[in-house]
Design an enzyme around this catalytic site. Sequence first.
Site, short mmCIF file in Angstrom:
data_model
loop_
_atom_site.label_atom_id
_atom_site.label_comp_id
_atom_site.label_asym_id
_atom_site.label_seq_id
_atom_site.Cartn_x
_atom_site.Cartn_y
_atom_site.Cartn_z
N THR A 78 0.79 -1.06 -0.03
CA THR A 78 0.20 -0.17 0.01
C THR A 78 0.88 1.49 0.06
O THR A 78 0.32 2.39 -0.49
CB THR A 78 -1.01 0.15 1.27
OG1 THR A 78 -0.24 -0.16 2.30
CG2 THR A 78 -1.95 -1.17 1.04
N CYS A 79 2.19 0.82 0.65
CA CYS A 79 2.94 2.44 0.58
C CYS A 79 3.19 2.77 -1.06
O CYS A 79 3.41 3.79 -1.21
CB CYS A 79 4.09 2.14 1.21
SG CYS A 79 4.18 1.31 2.90
#
Length: 432
Positions: free
Chosen positions: A399-400
């Site tokens: 998700t980063c």
Amino acid sequence: KEIRRCKTFGDYESLLTAPVLQICPFLVSFKRRLKLFERIVTTNRIDIQGQHNTNPFIMDSGLKPGIPVRIMRGRVLEDGLRTMNNLGKDMRQRIVVHYLNEAGAQEAGVDVGGLFKEFWTDLSAVAFDVNYALFRVAEGASNCMYPNPSSGAAHGSDHVTLFAFLGRILGKALYEGITIHPQFAHFFLSFLRGEYNFLHMLSDLSTLDPQLYNNLMFLKSYDGDAEDLCLSFTVGNDDFGGTNETPLIPNGANIAVTNSNKQRYIEAVAKYHVFDRLREQSEAFTSGLWDVIERDWLRIFNEPELQILISGPSGGGIDVEDMRKNSRYAGGFTALDRSVSRFWSIMASFSSEQQASLLRFVTSCERPPPLGFASMNPPFTIQRVGILRDSDKLPTSSTCFNTLKLPTYSSEKVMKERLIYAMESGAGFELS
């Protein structure tokens, strides 16, 4: 042209002093104003937080240390309030989230942005839940929220502190480019801009309380003697079962509504319901919001535009074609790969709720950016994961970096089943 010439936060912010944006910002297209806001916020955020370094040959991440917070899943609001309520303008700094599981152990995963986005999306959902009694839903507007006038009865003196914190939650979401769910009533959005227009009181009341609005319109057009209606310059309040009367003007209980003063009465009732009784909560909320987002940054938008800035385009739907056009591929995938074609076929077949779930699974946000997927940073990316058997791996995500790690399943049916299972597992980093 002016935006393209800018390089620093100061350069972009100086554009807000342009006469056209000061006097009549709507002569500039909404998209250009949205782009200006995005550049102001992004350059300020990079100045304060640093910028993630994607060069694998440089050891320095490029990000500043930030403020660490420890959050237990299921207690995001309580832990968020405890750890961040006193940050004020320091809320602009990088927040480094460490999630704790139910056993109190820290989950795997290093937060370089993805965990924070997940935490903030969860925090926003809980904080703006009407069951928490800080917000109500307007009767005349579809699911549009406004501060609960009875919040003091529900939360005591803490309600002002809670509203200031909720303002910072919204401000931080705007600052980090995170679109969240709340749809706010038009008159409350005016508070957020810092410029409530009292000429709109009656139209705002029609969305807040249609029945009261109709009653006032009946009084306005009443041909008989208004004194026959036995009204005085007071309004009744019903806070959790307790009824009391509030004077609209000094000695209002002893002043009858007549044909000569009924217009004043109508305006006083509207002002009380859309402004006076919400003032304490709204001022606390905006003080928190303006700790993170300067008031001048928001004044270039009107109320409907501000709502788009908060929660994305109306309806929050996902334009799959826009998403596909602005996606990147990694690990050996190309746009022509069979697995990639299967993915986009599955994405198009998903319901809007499933599409939002997948977007959240990959990016931690359920809604696309206001400017569409072309402005998503980093871009939505699909990375190839080679497997020998369908049972070898589930889809995972980073998700980063907004990256979906997609195994090369044998069929579209299997891929769809595995994606749905991964999306709905709710297991966070522990899934992988």
